[in-house]
Design an enzyme around this catalytic site. Structure first.
Site, PDB file in Angstrom:
ATOM      1  N   TYR A 125     -26.767 -57.083  60.565  1.00 51.75           N
ATOM      2  CA  TYR A 125     -28.216 -57.120  60.340  1.00 51.75           C
ATOM      3  C   TYR A 125     -28.928 -57.690  61.570  1.00 51.75           C
ATOM      4  O   TYR A 125     -29.941 -57.149  62.034  1.00 51.75           O
ATOM      5  CB  TYR A 125     -28.494 -57.958  59.096  1.00 51.75           C
ATOM      6  CG  TYR A 125     -29.926 -58.426  58.940  1.00 51.75           C
ATOM      7  CD1 TYR A 125     -30.933 -57.547  58.540  1.00 51.75           C
ATOM      8  CD2 TYR A 125     -30.270 -59.764  59.174  1.00 51.75           C
ATOM      9  CE1 TYR A 125     -32.242 -57.987  58.392  1.00 51.75           C
ATOM     10  CE2 TYR A 125     -31.563 -60.204  59.028  1.00 51.75           C
ATOM     11  CZ  TYR A 125     -32.550 -59.312  58.647  1.00 51.75           C
ATOM     12  OH  TYR A 125     -33.849 -59.756  58.509  1.00 51.75           O
TER      13      TYR A 125
HETATM   14  N1  LIG Z   1     -34.883 -62.600  53.584  1.00 50.51           N
HETATM   15  C1  LIG Z   1     -34.971 -63.446  54.584  1.00 50.51           C
HETATM   16  O1  LIG Z   1     -34.667 -64.660  54.445  1.00 50.51           O
HETATM   17  C2  LIG Z   1     -35.460 -62.955  55.915  1.00 50.51           C
HETATM   18  C3  LIG Z   1     -35.452 -63.830  57.004  1.00 50.51           C
HETATM   19  C4  LIG Z   1     -36.001 -63.405  58.222  1.00 50.51           C
HETATM   20  C5  LIG Z   1     -36.548 -62.126  58.327  1.00 50.51           C
HETATM   21  N2  LIG Z   1     -36.511 -61.278  57.259  1.00 50.51           N
HETATM   22  C6  LIG Z   1     -37.150 -59.952  57.432  1.00 50.51           C
HETATM   23  O2  LIG Z   1     -38.486 -60.065  56.956  1.00 50.51           O
HETATM   24  C7  LIG Z   1     -38.969 -58.776  56.540  1.00 50.51           C
HETATM   25  C8  LIG Z   1     -39.602 -58.892  55.168  1.00 50.51           C
HETATM   26  O3  LIG Z   1     -38.699 -59.515  54.279  1.00 50.51           O
HETATM   27  P1  LIG Z   1     -39.000 -59.519  52.703  1.00 50.51           P
HETATM   28  O4  LIG Z   1     -38.022 -60.460  52.088  1.00 50.51           O
HETATM   29  O5  LIG Z   1     -40.459 -59.656  52.477  1.00 50.51           O
HETATM   30  O6  LIG Z   1     -38.561 -58.039  52.371  1.00 50.51           O
HETATM   31  P2  LIG Z   1     -38.275 -57.359  50.951  1.00 50.51           P
HETATM   32  O7  LIG Z   1     -38.966 -58.101  49.860  1.00 50.51           O
HETATM   33  O8  LIG Z   1     -36.810 -57.105  50.838  1.00 50.51           O
HETATM   34  O9  LIG Z   1     -39.046 -55.979  51.137  1.00 50.51           O
HETATM   35  C9  LIG Z   1     -38.597 -55.001  51.990  1.00 50.51           C
HETATM   36  C10 LIG Z   1     -39.435 -53.774  51.751  1.00 50.51           C
HETATM   37  O10 LIG Z   1     -38.910 -52.729  52.569  1.00 50.51           O
HETATM   38  C11 LIG Z   1     -39.026 -51.545  51.818  1.00 50.51           C
HETATM   39  N3  LIG Z   1     -38.072 -50.521  52.241  1.00 50.51           N
HETATM   40  C12 LIG Z   1     -36.729 -50.557  52.157  1.00 50.51           C
HETATM   41  N4  LIG Z   1     -36.218 -49.382  52.565  1.00 50.51           N
HETATM   42  C13 LIG Z   1     -37.269 -48.593  52.902  1.00 50.51           C
HETATM   43  C14 LIG Z   1     -37.394 -47.266  53.354  1.00 50.51           C
HETATM   44  N5  LIG Z   1     -36.327 -46.468  53.538  1.00 50.51           N
HETATM   45  N6  LIG Z   1     -38.637 -46.774  53.606  1.00 50.51           N
HETATM   46  C15 LIG Z   1     -39.743 -47.548  53.408  1.00 50.51           C
HETATM   47  N7  LIG Z   1     -39.690 -48.815  52.962  1.00 50.51           N
HETATM   48  C16 LIG Z   1     -38.461 -49.326  52.704  1.00 50.51           C
HETATM   49  C17 LIG Z   1     -38.729 -51.944  50.378  1.00 50.51           C
HETATM   50  O11 LIG Z   1     -39.258 -50.968  49.519  1.00 50.51           O
HETATM   51  P3  LIG Z   1     -39.067 -51.020  47.908  1.00 50.51           P
HETATM   52  O12 LIG Z   1     -40.059 -52.055  47.451  1.00 50.51           O
HETATM   53  O13 LIG Z   1     -39.381 -49.645  47.481  1.00 50.51           O
HETATM   54  O14 LIG Z   1     -37.639 -51.435  47.663  1.00 50.51           O
HETATM   55  C18 LIG Z   1     -39.419 -53.286  50.294  1.00 50.51           C
HETATM   56  O15 LIG Z   1     -40.724 -53.168  49.815  1.00 50.51           O
HETATM   57  C19 LIG Z   1     -37.772 -57.844  56.606  1.00 50.51           C
HETATM   58  O16 LIG Z   1     -37.834 -57.113  57.798  1.00 50.51           O
HETATM   59  C20 LIG Z   1     -36.570 -58.802  56.642  1.00 50.51           C
HETATM   60  O17 LIG Z   1     -35.479 -58.225  57.299  1.00 50.51           O
HETATM   61  C21 LIG Z   1     -35.997 -61.663  56.066  1.00 50.51           C
END
Ligand SMILES: NC(=O)c1ccc[n+]([C@@H]2O[C@H](COP(=O)([O-])OP(=O)(O)OC[C@H]3O[C@@H](n4cnc5c(N)ncnc54)[C@H](OP(=O)(O)O)[C@@H]3O)[C@@H](O)[C@H]2O)c1
Length: 214
Positions: A125
């Protein structure tokens, strides 16, 4: 400014739409399922369909800026990490260049600077995030890359810390609401263009931190 949010139904995306609207922008919420349209409208966004594994380019029509905050999530495999976090992000950069949309804010991740230093299960990732970030940096776009630490759904604090790259267990986590607020602030602060900023929970008011007044 019309701001297209890729990942508008995600945790940060849902927090971002109303904050963009409150700041006077016209948010476009790009989602991959029409059942999510009403929730986008409720948050002040114009819903449009777009799938990072398929077609999304039309959803960017008229946008002045794009925020990438989509992600394949922790419950999918390396195939989706490649197709969404890496290739999807690169395709959005290409689509912005093609469409003449100059401003881009990427929500990346802490640890992307040095993927091999991260925990082993996270490394693919982190590599995907790093490669997408590098591709964006090498593009002609006015890019800001935000690398937040672990995200929570706690209430926003309106404060952050800009920290050095670190993934050790002591790095403070950060509410998604504060990352969303930081995205909104970046769009207004020219000095964030060309910057890669590591964000953790902290004590400095978001706008002050991003303006470099800390
Ligand atoms: N989790 C952590 O602790 C963490 C830490 C640092 C950075 N991040 C990054 O921060 C960002 C936001 O995180 P988050 O937790 O808010 O994310 P999240 O809640 O997992 O949401 C991700 C979104 O991406 C959409 N998605 C997935 N596949 C897709 C596709 N093929 N086409 C269009 N949309 C798609 C999902 O759609 P659906 O709603 O339809 O599923 C979802 O709405 C991400 O880039 C993540 O990698 C995360």
């Amino acid at each position: 400014m019309q701001v297209a949010v890729i990942g508008a139904n995600g945790g940060i995306g849902r927090q971002l739409l109303p904050r963009l609207a409150d700041a006077g922008h016209d948010p476009i919420g790009v989602v991959r399922d029409e059942s999510q349209f009403e929730a986008v409208r409720d948050r002040g966004g114009e819903p449009r369909l777009g799938d990072l594994e398929g077609d999304f380019e039309a959803a960017l029509d008229g946008a002045d800026a794009v925020v990438f905050t989509a992600g394949s999530g922790g419950s999918t495999g390396a195939d989706k990490t490649l197709m969404v976090d890496l290739w999807g992000a690169r395709r959005v950069v290409d689509a912005c260049v093609e469409a003449g949309i100059d401003r881009f804010v990427m929500v990346s991740s802490i640890g992307a600077g040095d993927p091999l230093a991260g925990p082993e299960p996270l490394r693919p990732y982190l590599v995907a995030k790093r490669c997408a970030d590098d591709y964006l940096k090498q593009s002609s776009l006015d890019a800001t890359i935000l690398r937040p630490t672990r995200l929570t759904d706690a209430d926003g604090t309106e404060a952050v810390s800009l920290t050095v790259e670190s993934l050790d267990g002591d790095t403070p986590e950060i509410p998604r609401a504060d990352v969303a607020q930081a995205v909104v602030a970046c769009l207004d602060i020219d000095r964030t263009v060309g910057e890669t900023l590591h964000l953790t929970g902290g004590e400095t008011p978001i706008e002050r931190a991003l303006r470099g007044d800390d």
